[in-house]
Design an enzyme around this catalytic site. Structure first.
Site, mmCIF file in Angstrom:
data_model
loop_
_atom_site.group_PDB
_atom_site.id
_atom_site.type_symbol
_atom_site.label_atom_id
_atom_site.label_comp_id
_atom_site.label_asym_id
_atom_site.label_seq_id
_atom_site.Cartn_x
_atom_site.Cartn_y
_atom_site.Cartn_z
ATOM 1 C CD GLU A 50 98.419 -40.217 49.499
ATOM 2 O OE1 GLU A 50 98.191 -39.160 48.856
ATOM 3 O OE2 GLU A 50 98.333 -40.292 50.740
ATOM 4 C CD GLU A 107 100.899 -36.435 51.485
ATOM 5 O OE1 GLU A 107 100.203 -35.509 51.952
ATOM 6 O OE2 GLU A 107 100.760 -36.869 50.326
#
Length: 921
Positions: free
Chosen positions: A610, A517
């Site tokens: 995720e 991220e």
């Protein structure tokens, strides 16, 4: 043969050759016989350290790595998926040690012109702590691995120095470790290295008053050459300074030398650090080509000629190398210049190899390659390399194939702490976590978001878990004010190369992750260029595995997804913040993206790096229960901000996440997706979204103490379809709800179930398409017994009962083992239950329990899995949380015998349990 799909190409198999030749194997009897002379020693120096931590930053010495920007405003960064921001430029005239530390990474910098030149001088040489005659007897005695923060105390209140994001524990600060090394006169003429598997963070090392070097990144393993500074036969005082800043992490980082430390002694001519690379190709059950590359360092002052011989051995059931080799590589002669290095490469064909693959359909078979260097016929070094033989293929339309078999990735993300033990690595604690995850059906681990302890990868290799090995959580843009972005420009190449070189022989690793991220998702070509640089570095180190970057923002038409080999999506597959309440907010909102990425990148495999971020507190059930299959957490809607707990009906997720059911449905409707890594496996210290007043997370499938939440059984029902199981929630102790609607949900690997209340059938229900639980949402509570019977294909499959209990009456203890080894590291995990007179766990009991111990063991920690509990983990007193409590007992070095743990609680019958401590393995 390792295979993967490359961008810009049709789905195909790519063969990677690193060998120079293939030959007929020599007979095993030609393997060189080693003399009794020790040619390489790897010595643990974990025991017998002295430790001191400054109690105030105002008193800290000025031996700093570099200056840091001042942190202004709130210390808390509670929006987990907030947009990262630019670094702050700082200028200073203060003297820093950075120029002396940077050369420690030179071995991992490719361009010679970019290597760092050490300045003249010896900073810190006059500081008392680095001197051999400094009296450190008043310092604390510690053994490594050591986490200085885990004992607490927790920082409570609304504005703590260290907030909930970093676990409210005192991981910040500056500290020193000191130890005298045993360097006998016989070591004169040898090369001596310090190997640190992990130290948090900004580590700087002195030996005998000389600044040796250091390493800033707390998660990587690294080596320093002590040879120029040792005094064989004399005093050799090692002093290590660590500086762990606050606001440097989004989760609990721990503090200190939290992994193992080794003293490595070799001859000047030796196999280099991470100096072997084993790859395989043309893999089948009938044969496999094994390629071997060996890097030889010559630290002597003269050129050298050496012979390199490598033999391959099988490993027995205990993980030990068998006596006789099964095949040998052809010996190779090599000339290495003084002060230089050389690489030699060779190949061999192994018939009928035992392949490495994930259970239950495959077995994680391992081999050991033993490389021997000989000079004038005499062994001068030996080096062992553990490896496995397997093929990988990432198919963009079908997912992952291991040894030709389709394997759906059923993975979890794991942070590095071990619950109540903190960041200090312990092999048995990590093994226990993997054992519990395997019971659930998990077959893969993503190392979030950093390189793990090497022993964890030894476990995943041995147990057969698939692994994504990840290097960074941030690049140049920051997530917290003092995170890795501060050192990324100088250290990203050394850290990335060291990470791959250390781990590339591990068969469990199936891909390398460049980052998680990262803020560079937002910066177009500029961010993608950074990703491309990292991708190229990783490919130079290992071209046999694909790369991935976990993206929670980047869309198919952006630049960053072009870079890695595999598309990694965080939450985007099932969609982010799609509820109407998020319209008009400045948070990330994303429609489901699997189809869009598949259309844009038809030749790249897609993986959910995720998923979920579902949240719950074990044993807490809040009413009313949502009628949505996935709901954000709000007061009155799965959450209670007054008690900081989340309902365990398992329908609730953090704002950017989704329930398990929603994720399963999205994946099942997109079979081209290779699988998922759930956020997350075990609760971890820090990042307690949505309640930052707490100490630890809510998103684990298993709580911090290792007790499964209800969600565990939902995953088990889906991930282990052939395992007969059925699970009922909630518990059935609701005296305040008599006559009130109390929904009952069932998780089962069957396809239908019938529910009974006090013998009366409440109906038989069958799962529909993309349904993963069975719900009886109109049950009116009455005391007694819930019974559920599951069916599969019309046949009885599994059965379970939940009963209303009596009041708490006694304690009951059970352990995960009957014996532990007397090595001072082995652990027993003991579960203490609060039960009624019939032995049923009383689900809402929170009795205070006192623990005591006799014999050759000690209580290391206690816990109960309650994210709001601020009692020190080292306390021997702890309340049960919804009927359960955990005690962790450790053996004492060299002391065998019976360890007796006793638990007492006012008004309850005591419990005692015995564990045997044995000396030999």
């Amino acid at each position: 043969m390792r295979k993967f799909a490359l961008k810009g190409l049709k789905a195909l198999t790519v063969l990677l050759y690193v060998s120079l030749f293939v030959h007929t194997p020599i007979q095993a009897k030609t393997s060189p016989k080693l003399t009794n002379n020790v040619v390489r020693q790897r010595i643990s120096i974990d025991e017998g350290w002295r430790f001191y931590k400054y109690n105030s930053l105002d008193r800290v010495d000025n031996l700093i790595y570099d200056v840091r920007p001042e942190v202004l405003g709130s210390n808390e960064y509670i929006i987990a998926d907030a947009k990262p921001t630019e670094a702050i430029e700082i200028k200073t005239s203060q003297k820093v040690l950075k120029p002396w530390i940077l050369p420690s990474g030179n071995s991992f910098i490719k361009d010679k012109s970019e290597k760092h030149i050490r300045p003249v001088g010896n900073p810190g040489s006059d500081f008392p702590f680095v001197q051999g005659n400094f009296d450190d007897n008043s310092w604390e005695k510690v053994n490594l691995p050591h986490d200085w923060a885990i004992k607490g105390p927790f920082m409570t209140g609304s504005n703590p120095e260290v907030g909930g994001g970093m676990g409210r524990l005192p991981s910040n600060g500056v500290a020193w470790y000191r130890k005298k090394l045993d360097i006998p006169v016989s070591d004169k003429g040898k090369s001596i290295f310090l190997d640190i598997d992990g130290a948090m963070s900004y580590t700087i090392v002195w030996l005998n008053g000389n600044l040796v070097g250091g390493w800033p990144y707390g998660y990587n393993s690294w080596r320093l050459d002590l040879t120029p500074y040792v005094v064989p036969g004399g005093v050799n005082q090692l002093a290590i300074r660590l500086d762990n800043p606050n606001n440097s992490s989004r989760w609990y980082p721990g503090g200190g030398i939290y992994r193992n430390v080794w003293l490595m002694k070799t001859n000047h001519i030796h196999v280099g650090q991470y100096g072997t690379c084993v790859t395989t190709k043309n893999v089948s059950r009938s044969s496999a080509t094994i390629n071997m590359e060996v890097t030889i360092d010559n630290n002597s002052k003269t050129n050298a000629n050496v012979e390199v011989v490598t033999s391959i051995y099988t490993i027995d059931a205990k993980g030990q190398k068998r006596e006789d080799s099964i095949i040998n590589f052809e010996p190779i002669n090599s000339k290495i210049t003084a002060g230089g290095s050389a690489k030699v490469r060779s190949s061999v064909i192994l018939k009928n190899p035992k392949l490495w693959g994930p259970p239950p359909t495959q077995q994680p078979n391992l081999y050991i390659a033993v490389t021997t260097l000989l000079q004038n016929g005499k062994p001068i070094d030996t080096y062992e390399t553990r490896f496995g033989i397997r093929s990988l293929e990432f198919n963009p339309n079908k997912g992952l194939f291991v040894n030709g078999e389709h394997i759906l990735i059923k993975g979890v993300n794991q942070h590095h702490d071990l619950g109540a033990l903190g960041a200090a690595f312990n092999t048995r604690a990590a093994e226990r976590q993997l054992e519990i995850l395997r019971q659930m059906g998990c077959n893969a681990i993503r190392m979030s978001h950093n390189p793990p302890a090497p022993e964890l990868l030894e476990l995943t290799d041995r147990m057969g878990f698939l692994v994504i090995d990840e290097i960074f959580d941030s690049w140049e843009l920051k997530k917290t004010p003092l995170d890795f972005h501060l050192i990324f420009p100088d250290w990203s190449e050394p850290d990335a190369r060291a990470f791959v070189r250390r781990d590339k022989n591990c068969p469990s690793i199936i891909m390398w992750s460049l980052g998680n991220e990262v803020g560079e998702q937002y910066t177009g070509e500029e961010g993608a260029a950074i990703g491309e640089r990292l991708n190229n570095i990783v490919k130079e180190e290992d071209a046999t595995r694909p790369t991935i970057t976990a993206m929670n923002y980047a869309k198919p038409d952006m630049d960053l997804p072009e870079v890695p080999d595999v598309i990694g999506l965080n939450y985007q597959g099932e969609g982010i913040r799609q509820s109407p309440e998020f319209e008009g907010t400045d948070r990330i909102r994303t429609a489901p993206q699997y189809d869009a990425f598949h259309a844009k990148f038809p030749n790249k495999a897609i993986l959910s790096t995720e998923t979920a971020s579902a949240a719950s507190s074990r044993g807490i059930y809040l009413f009313p229960v949502s009628n949505e299959i996935s709901s954000p957490i709000r007061d009155g809607k799965g959450g209670d901000s007054k008690i900081c707990q989340v309902s365990a009906y398992e329908l609730y997720a953090v704002d950017f996440g989704s329930s398990v059911d929603k994720v399963f449905s999205a994946l099942d409707q997109h079979p081209f997706v290779a699988g998922e890594f759930v956020w997350n496996g075990f609760d971890y210290i820090g990042e307690p979204t949505p309640y930052y007043e707490a100490r630890s997370s809510y998103t684990g499938i298993i709580d911090l103490a290792g007790f499964p939440k209800d969600r565990f059984y939902l995953y088990q029902s889906h991930w282990r379809p052939d395992f007969p199981m059925i699970h009922i929630l909630p518990h059935w102790n609701w005296p305040e709800r008599i006559g009130k609607i109390t929904p009952v949900h069932i998780f089962t690997s069957g396809d239908e179930a019938e529910l009974f209340l006090n013998g009366k059938s409440l109906g038989r229900k069958k799962k529909g398409q993309y349904e993963y639980r069975l719900c009886w949402d109109s049950v009116k509570y009455e005391q007694g017994e819930l019974k559920a019977i599951a069916y599969k294909n019309g046949e009885k499959w599994a059965e379970t009962v939940v009963k209303t209990t009596d009041k708490p009456a006694k304690l009951m203890a059970s352990a995960d083992c009957k014996s532990i080894y007397a090595d001072g590291k082995d652990l027993a995990f003991i579960t203490m239950k609060v039960t009624d007179k019939n032995g049923l766990v009383v689900p809402q009991s929170n009795n205070q329990i006192d623990f005591s111990i006799e014999g050759p063991g000690e209580i290391v920690a206690t816990d109960n899995g309650d994210a709001t509990n601020m009692v020190s983990f080292s306390s021997k007193k702890r309340k049960a949380f919804n009927g359960l409590c955990l005690v962790i007992v450790r053996s004492k070095t060299g002391e065998s015998g019976i360890i007796k743990l006793k638990a007492t609680s006012s008004g309850l019958i005591d419990a005692t349990i015995a564990i045997q401590s044995i000396r030999t393995k």
